[in-house]
Design an enzyme around this catalytic site. Structure first.
Site, PDB file in Angstrom:
ATOM      1  N   LYS A  59       0.914  -1.103  -0.004  1.00 20.26           N
ATOM      2  CA  LYS A  59      -0.009  -0.025   0.077  1.00 20.26           C
ATOM      3  C   LYS A  59       0.819   1.263  -0.062  1.00 20.26           C
ATOM      4  O   LYS A  59       0.616   2.091  -0.879  1.00 20.26           O
ATOM      5  CB  LYS A  59      -0.838  -0.032   1.213  1.00 20.26           C
ATOM      6  CG  LYS A  59      -1.434   1.163   1.717  1.00 20.26           C
ATOM      7  CD  LYS A  59      -2.169   1.085   3.078  1.00 20.26           C
ATOM      8  CE  LYS A  59      -1.140   1.015   4.025  1.00 20.26           C
ATOM      9  NZ  LYS A  59      -1.281   2.102   5.063  1.00 20.26           N
ATOM     10  N   THR A  60       1.785   1.314   0.949  1.00 23.64           N
ATOM     11  CA  THR A  60       2.651   2.618   1.101  1.00 23.64           C
ATOM     12  C   THR A  60       3.390   2.682  -0.173  1.00 23.64           C
ATOM     13  O   THR A  60       3.549   4.004  -0.700  1.00 23.64           O
ATOM     14  CB  THR A  60       3.599   2.504   2.202  1.00 23.64           C
ATOM     15  OG1 THR A  60       2.839   2.114   3.513  1.00 23.64           O
ATOM     16  CG2 THR A  60       4.126   3.858   2.510  1.00 23.64           C
TER      17      THR A  60
ATOM     18  N   ASP B 239      -3.586   8.530   2.962  1.00 23.33           N
ATOM     19  CA  ASP B 239      -3.415   7.022   3.172  1.00 23.33           C
ATOM     20  C   ASP B 239      -4.245   6.728   4.430  1.00 23.33           C
ATOM     21  O   ASP B 239      -4.799   7.452   5.091  1.00 23.33           O
ATOM     22  CB  ASP B 239      -1.728   7.068   3.953  1.00 23.33           C
ATOM     23  CG  ASP B 239      -1.433   5.930   4.243  1.00 23.33           C
ATOM     24  OD1 ASP B 239      -1.938   4.930   3.745  1.00 23.33           O
ATOM     25  OD2 ASP B 239      -0.523   5.943   5.009  1.00 23.33           O
ATOM     26  N   GLU B 240      -4.585   5.427   4.652  1.00 23.13           N
ATOM     27  CA  GLU B 240      -5.222   4.940   5.579  1.00 23.13           C
ATOM     28  C   GLU B 240      -6.595   5.417   5.648  1.00 23.13           C
ATOM     29  O   GLU B 240      -7.210   5.966   6.821  1.00 23.13           O
ATOM     30  CB  GLU B 240      -4.841   4.878   7.018  1.00 23.13           C
ATOM     31  CG  GLU B 240      -3.199   4.603   7.164  1.00 23.13           C
ATOM     32  CD  GLU B 240      -3.442   2.971   7.567  1.00 23.13           C
ATOM     33  OE1 GLU B 240      -4.381   2.320   7.611  1.00 23.13           O
ATOM     34  OE2 GLU B 240      -2.165   2.530   7.960  1.00 23.13           O
TER      35      GLU B 240
ATOM     36  N   GLN C 115      -9.342  -3.416   7.898  1.00 21.50           N
ATOM     37  CA  GLN C 115      -8.390  -2.978   8.895  1.00 21.50           C
ATOM     38  C   GLN C 115      -8.964  -1.665   9.671  1.00 21.50           C
ATOM     39  O   GLN C 115      -8.049  -1.263  10.283  1.00 21.50           O
ATOM     40  CB  GLN C 115      -7.135  -2.989   8.355  1.00 21.50           C
ATOM     41  CG  GLN C 115      -6.536  -4.182   7.860  1.00 21.50           C
ATOM     42  CD  GLN C 115      -4.914  -3.873   7.397  1.00 21.50           C
ATOM     43  OE1 GLN C 115      -3.935  -4.015   8.220  1.00 21.50           O
ATOM     44  NE2 GLN C 115      -4.760  -3.974   6.292  1.00 21.50           N
TER      45      GLN C 115
ATOM     46  N   ARG D   9      -0.103  -9.887  10.642  1.00 23.00           N
ATOM     47  CA  ARG D   9       1.217  -9.388  10.924  1.00 23.00           C
ATOM     48  C   ARG D   9       2.328 -10.400  10.723  1.00 23.00           C
ATOM     49  O   ARG D   9       3.313 -10.167  10.801  1.00 23.00           O
ATOM     50  CB  ARG D   9       1.074  -8.914  12.542  1.00 23.00           C
ATOM     51  CG  ARG D   9       0.368  -7.738  12.925  1.00 23.00           C
ATOM     52  CD  ARG D   9       0.349  -6.789  12.168  1.00 23.00           C
ATOM     53  NE  ARG D   9      -0.837  -6.769  10.909  1.00 23.00           N
ATOM     54  CZ  ARG D   9      -0.795  -5.996   9.945  1.00 23.00           C
ATOM     55  NH1 ARG D   9       0.017  -5.182   9.690  1.00 23.00           N
ATOM     56  NH2 ARG D   9      -1.773  -6.207   9.047  1.00 23.00           N
TER      57      ARG D   9
END
Length: 736
Positions: free
Chosen positions: A33-34, A217-218, A252, A606
């Site tokens: 994503k980043t 973002d997010e 998320q 994770r």
DNA sequence: CAGCCTCACTTTTTT
DNA sequence: AGTGAGGCTG
């Protein structure tokens, strides 16, 4: 083809090189994503689609903003320091500093962090003689913040009765107080900025024209106000407005409790008529079995935009599951497993111990400590939140802005200088009657209060003059010295660490000046005040890292929330019990339960190589033993990827014969056999900790018992049916 | 003014 | 169980 697009999969490329229009990227965990976000920025610039100044990139945390900057500067031969990349709050702060007059703020306005805000509210309540039992300060703080985060001012808030009317009045009083003192709290930064742009058309047009591309973002974590802010800057989606590119993962979304609205994703899609919705589903982090578990768990949620992770990495190892007798046993087992992994050459820093709530870290820490394993717990006090740092900053704040009563009260008698409650009460009366701040009020006192407070004011005045042409670091040093803070902590036997932190503050100031002051020369007088204000804002907006010494190889302990965005070779997730995870406060409503499940999904994703899940029959909580059922989330994992390390799968749920068999599996030590302790006997042969069956509620565990004979009652945890008190004379319970 | 005691609280957290 | 805040006493 651009070098930027090497090693990028087709979906990532589609997102990165998407034409200039609104786009929504549903980026699964570990899907890059980043990378997509930063590469798109680089690509827009490289292709000449947008100039660096035309880009606005928004994140939630400073860490994410920093990472974006670092990656971007590696991709582009540009000085990215002038680019608008930052957190919502950081960017709003920047805007408000530029246009402080239009925003009706003093040039050197201060930012209240959460603790400062609470102190300000308490002070207000005292001043207005408000009953804190009817209006608890915390409640008021929540009320004010959630109103602001929905974009509401006091006059927008409905009030139906005396109590809520009063509450709204207090909201208004609080705003007036902040305005008088020249301070803004966190949500105010955003709301003030939003209103400024809304009200001031030329200014709004300026930024609407300037920013052609807004990247977020997010996005699933945005609250109402943040969404409105983005919408305003993007000209409401008008054809000539900026293009919004939002990246997020509805699966998320775990911050509903602090105002995040996942619904913003659907709202964005609808209101901006988003044509391109891109799903990033290839996962580069976890092995197949782990992803299978994650996919299966999250599939139980109804409210989803839909996504299925996959990997090219192969199945990897199964998910290891362990059932322990107690929380202590669970912790002991985890530590043994950690030791085995470290013996096999695993780095401790690649191991994470995750849990739902902070209270669970204690047992784990205890066992780790006994075993002599280095560990690090996330989530303690952060650097700028420490009392000695806040004290030093309060002096600096008073120098910058004498109206800051929060700072005034914090240090007026620290170190102690004979200013007691009486003197302060007198001062507060005088200030209230004169309609001024405390600092200004000191001049109108008489008697002893006049003397002691006059001395304090003189100290601050002296400091302001002395500090005038100093560099930021010298300024901080001087203040620590002259305020008596250093002497105070030197005299304190336990002040050593605090002194070191004050030295660290000096470093921070020097670094800050070096990084931020270089564009404008530091010794250019007149800008010192601005540099100081920037530093103070920095201290409020970026309270520093949670972790202490990042260098040592230590096992990482943190909540699942804190682990979001991180990854580890091996993850231990403990406390998988009904009531704990999912948490009992969330079980009742489906929205709460779905959020818990997303949290579980975050936890599972994770892990890169290996995932351990564990739960305990008995757990100490709030000084009492609790008996919990295994979490439903364990049940939701496909059997085909499960590997049970404890004796017999499901032993506790369906009788306990399995407990007394030796452990199986090469990686697990034999389970220590120990009979659960009966707390109370003779309840028709039932005892606490026992599994029972009820005709309507099904299987459960007796968690408590009281009374005897005809009055005997037991409390039974039926998992998803809830926890119920049942009278034995009435309810039919059979041992299960 | 400082230390001591009682009392209430206890999901998750960033800015 | 453990902590933090607020009130009371020496």
């Amino acid at each position: 083809m651009s070098r930027l697009l090497a090693d990028v999969n087709s979906e990532q490329r589609r997102a990165i090189t998407m034409a200039a229009r609104h786009g929504l990227v549903l980026a699964g965990a570990g899907s890059g994503k980043t990378r997509v976000l930063t590469t798109r920025i680089a690509w827009l610039i490289e292709q000449g689609v947008a100039a660096p100044q035309a880009i606005l990139a928004v994140t939630f945390t400073n860490k994410a903003a920093r990472e974006m900057r670092i990656r971007l500067s590696a991709m582009l031969p540009l000085d990215i320091r002038g680019m608008w990349i930052g957190t919502f709050h950081g960017l709003c702060n920047r805007l408000l500093r530029f246009h402080n007059k239009d925003a009706n703020l003093p040039q050197l306005f201060q930012i209240l962090d959460t603790a400062d805000q609470l102190a300000a509210i308490k002070r207000l309540q005292k001043r207005l003689d408000i009953d804190v039992d009817r209006y608890p300060p915390r409640d008021l703080q929540n009320f004010i913040n959630s109103a602001k985060e929905t974009g509401l001012r006091p006059h927008d808030v409905d009030a139906w009765d005396e109590w809520s009317r009063r509450r709204v009045e207090l909201f208004a009083e609080y705003e007036a107080q902040c305005q008088r003192e020249g301070v803004v709290d966190f949500p105010e930064l955003l709301l003030r900025c939003y209103e400024l742009l809304q009200r001031n058309e030329p200014l709004r047009r300026h930024y609407q024209v300037r920013f052609r591309h807004i990247l977020v973002d997010e996005f699933q974590d945005t609250n109402r106000l943040q969404y409105l802010w983005l919408k305003l800057l993007a000209s409401d989606g008008a054809a000539d407005g900026a293009k919004l590119f939002c990246v997020g993962d509805d699966d998320q979304s775990i911050y509903r409790f602090r105002g995040a609205e996942v619904g913003n994703m659907r709202a964005f899609e609808r209101e901006f008529q988003v044509e391109e919705v891109i799903r990033l589903e290839q996962n580069y982090r976890s092995c197949g079995h782990i992803l299978a578990a994650a996919n299966a768990i999250i599939a139980n949620n109804r409210e989803r935009l839909g996504k299925q992770l996959w990997t090219e990495r192969g199945h990897g190892e199964p998910v290891r599951i362990y059932e322990a007798f107690s929380d202590t046993d669970e912790a002991r087992w985890i530590v043994e497993e950690v030791q085995a992994l470290v013996r096999d050459g695993m780095l401790r820093a690649d191991l994470a111990l995750l849990y739902r709530s902070n209270a669970q870290s204690r047992v784990l820490e205890h066992q780790l400590f006994s075993a002599g394993i280095p560990y690090r717990v996330y989530g303690g006090l952060r650097f700028f939140e420490r009392q000695e740092i806040k004290h030093a900053l309060a002096y600096l704040r008073l120098i910058a802005n004498p109206d800051d009563d929060t700072a005034f009260l914090r240090v007026v008698n620290f170190p102690t200088r004979g200013i007691g409650a009486r003197s302060l009460e007198r001062l507060q009366d005088v200030a209230r009657d004169g309609g001024t701040g405390l600092y200004a009020g000191a001049a109108r006192l008489d008697g002893k209060p006049a003397k002691v407070l006059g001395a304090f004011v003189a100290l601050i005045e002296g400091l302001r003059v002395e500090v005038q042409s100093m560099s930021l670091a010298d300024m901080v040093e001087h203040v620590i010295e002259r305020s008596g803070l250093r002497a105070h902590y030197q005299a304190d036997r336990e002040g050593q660490e605090r002194l070191e932190n004050l030295d660290e503050l000096l470093n921070a100031a020097a670094n800050f000046a070096a990084e931020h002051g270089s564009s404008r020369s530091i010794d250019e007088s007149g800008d010192d005040a601005a540099t100081l204000a920037e530093f103070l804002a920095h201290a409020s907006l970026e309270a520093g890292d949670h972790q202490a010494d990042a260098g040592t190889d230590a096992v990482q302990l943190m909540t699942v929330h804190s682990a979001k965005g991180l990854e580890f070779d091996v993850v231990f997730l403990s406390g998988l019990e009904e009531g704990l995870f999912p948490h009992e406060n969330s079980i009742m409503e489906s929205e709460g339960l779905e959020e818990e499940r997303r949290l579980m999904y975050v936890a599972v994703t994770r892990a890169r190589e290996r995932l351990y899940l564990s739960f305990a029959q008995t757990r100490m909580l709030h000084g009492q033993s609790r008996y919990n059922l295994r979490s439903r989330f364990v049940e939701e994992i496909p059997q085909s990827v499960q590997k049970w390390l404890s004796p017999i799968k499901g032993a506790s749920q369906f009788g306990r014969a399995g407990y007394f068999q030796p452990g199986a599996g090469a990686t697990s030590p034999p389970a220590r056999a120990r009979a659960p302790e009966p707390v109370r006997r003779d309840l028709d042969g039932l005892q606490v900790g026992q599994n029972v069956r009820h005709a309507r509620f099904g299987l459960g565990v007796i968690v408590a018992a009281e009374g005897s004979g005809a009055d005997a009652r037991v409390q039974v945890n039926f998992g998803r049916q809830g926890v119920k008190w049942l009278a034995l004379a009435i309810a039919k319970l059979t041992p299960a």
